[in-house]
Design an enzyme around this catalytic site. Structure first.
Site, PDB file in Angstrom:
ATOM      1  N   SER A   3       0.716  -1.206  -0.116  1.00 16.87           N
ATOM      2  CA  SER A   3       0.179   0.155  -0.043  1.00 16.87           C
ATOM      3  C   SER A   3       1.055   1.191  -0.057  1.00 16.87           C
ATOM      4  CB  SER A   3      -1.010  -0.079   1.226  1.00 16.87           C
ATOM      5  OG  SER A   3      -1.895   0.710   1.023  1.00 16.87           O
ATOM      6  N   ASP A  31     -10.114  -5.618  -3.334  1.00 15.02           N
ATOM      7  CA  ASP A  31      -9.386  -4.770  -2.518  1.00 15.02           C
ATOM      8  C   ASP A  31     -10.416  -3.192  -2.779  1.00 15.02           C
ATOM      9  OD1 ASP A  31      -7.911  -2.303  -1.922  1.00 15.02           O
ATOM     10  OD2 ASP A  31      -6.108  -3.564  -2.259  1.00 15.02           O
ATOM     11  N   HIS A  77      -7.487  -5.784   0.861  1.00 13.89           N
ATOM     12  CA  HIS A  77      -6.331  -4.946   0.956  1.00 13.89           C
ATOM     13  C   HIS A  77      -5.450  -5.361   2.260  1.00 13.89           C
ATOM     14  CE1 HIS A  77      -4.054  -1.348  -0.100  1.00 13.89           C
ATOM     15  NE2 HIS A  77      -4.274  -0.925   1.298  1.00 13.89           N
TER      16      HIS A  77
END
Lengths: 280, 280
Positions: free
Chosen positions: B149, B225, B258
């Protein structure tokens, strides 16, 4: 019985979920996690109950033990319950790492006020497996139990007390003689009262001498575990198993301590041990 | 420079440690973890820097990504730094998940007061590797970087900006075009000011077009996600790499979200990718 989904995420081709249920045994909400392996899509699979140690919730082993990869390979469904009811309001139930919340000791308390909520044996052995069989692709006839520290005590005592429920058992750094050590003595006094005959019903060393488990018990113990000499003392169980004719594989590991870095290092061997028994 | 040992535990035959150091770059204490594989006892081994995402400390990936087992097999030393300095006292630096503590964005802030403490690029690229080489059996000439991320943004931009430092790079669900999305726009404005030329220096899509990375970039992205469509948009990077002639392996995974259940499911492939490059 309904369950509440807290979260579900894809993991190693299966699903890692966090759940909540209303427990009759513990008279309140109980949390648990379930890892469903990919094989669960095609039918019921063997189920392993992982019982955690003092201060743990259902989250610790779920995120730290590293079970999912191997469970996905072997087709094992993994259940991790919280170690006690929470927010019980019972005086003394919070803020003490050895008693109360986070320290259910995997038994049914018989002393008030604990007996109203702290009934982790009935929860783990009867109520939770019923919910698991209802909501997940687990085969209750192929169940095993493992645990760590206080949860190792739980795994050994529940398997020895309920051999009709569990076909395989293993433990990491278990409390094997709680009647005789600090981690147990206080809890047993609090939950079970002063009658030592009642204590013996929850002491793996006593239980194994009465009725051995039908199958090898696997135990891993780190030799740098700070609790090794005074509270874990695996020799107590080694001796009890020898007297009882119990098959035991006790492995001692140089340099490993009491934490999840130790558990995660050897968890694969445990899951393979259980899968070997439960595959049949 | 001295480091403080917070804890060290045997893990998969190596050592998982938590450490603290006084950072000159960040003008205060910084925390990081190191996994030393067993091969480190015999000499210097390749080193991988794992950069984490928003809100993370050094602990999240260390306990959740499941890197130790594979690192022990491949002989990789793994370093996970915290994502920012802590207790900075800078107004607005706490309690905002996108800015400040836990959100360093792996760059050196140039705008006061952030520029006094939030210098994560200098910390990660220069200061920390110096400390690692001094205290651990890491070979600085065989270093790779990966991240998740915001840390995926960090891995890509640091590798593209400092190709002399990193020979391999990979990312999970990275922020690839921070100049154009919510996760980046606000941080860049805060840390770098309004000059968009400065932003381009920390935007992987811009950087790769100027100077591609010498080697394949591996990226994994979950298709469940929740940040996929509006803030991650891997197509931006795919297109930039195509224009730049950058070798890219972008893998899309049905059903994965995610979080770390996604990261842990594919981390082994990433470590093998890095080991393949760094083994030479």
């Amino acid at each position: 019985m309904t369950i509440e989904i807290v979260s579900e995420s894809r993991c190693f081709g299966g699903v890692q979920g966090y759940y909540r249920m209303q427990s009759t045994a513990c008279a309140g909400p109980m949390r648990f996690t379930v890892y469903q392996p990919p094989q669960g899509k095609d039918g019921r699979v063997p189920v392993l109950y992982y019982l955690s140690g003092l201060t743990c919730t259902e989250d610790n082993a779920t995120i730290k033990a590293g079970m999912q990869r191997v469970a996905a390979e072997l087709g094992l469904l993994i259940v991790v319950p919280d170690t006690s009811p929470r927010d019980t309001g019972i005086p003394g139930a919070t803020g003490d790492s050895d008693i109360g919340e986070g320290a259910g000791f995997w038994l049914d308390a018989t002393v008030a006020p604990w007996s109203s909520r702290f009934r982790m044996e009935t929860f783990a052995v009867e109520e939770l497996p019923g919910v698991i069989a209802e909501h997940f692709p687990a085969d209750p006839a192929r169940a095993g139990v493992l645990g760590h520290s206080m949860g190792g005590h739980g795994a050994l005592t529940l398997a020895l007390r309920h051999p009709e429920r569990y076909r395989s058992v293993s433990a990491f750094a278990p409390i094997v003689s709680p009647s005789r050590v600090r981690w147990g003595d206080r809890a047993f006094r609090t939950y079970l009262g002063e009658d030592r005959a009642a204590w013996a019903e929850h002491d793996a060393c006593e239980l194994v001498k009465r009725r051995p488990f039908a199958g090898t018990i696997l135990i891993d113990q780190g030799l740098a575990d700070p609790f090794l000499g005074e509270t874990l003392i695996p020799e107590h169980f080694e001796q009890a198993c020898a007297e009882a004719g119990q098959a035991l594989q006790l492995r001692r590991h140089e340099g490993y301590d009491h934490g999840y870095w130790f558990v995660s290092s050897f968890i694969e061997d445990h899951l393979r041990h259980h899968a070997g028994v439960l595959a049949g």
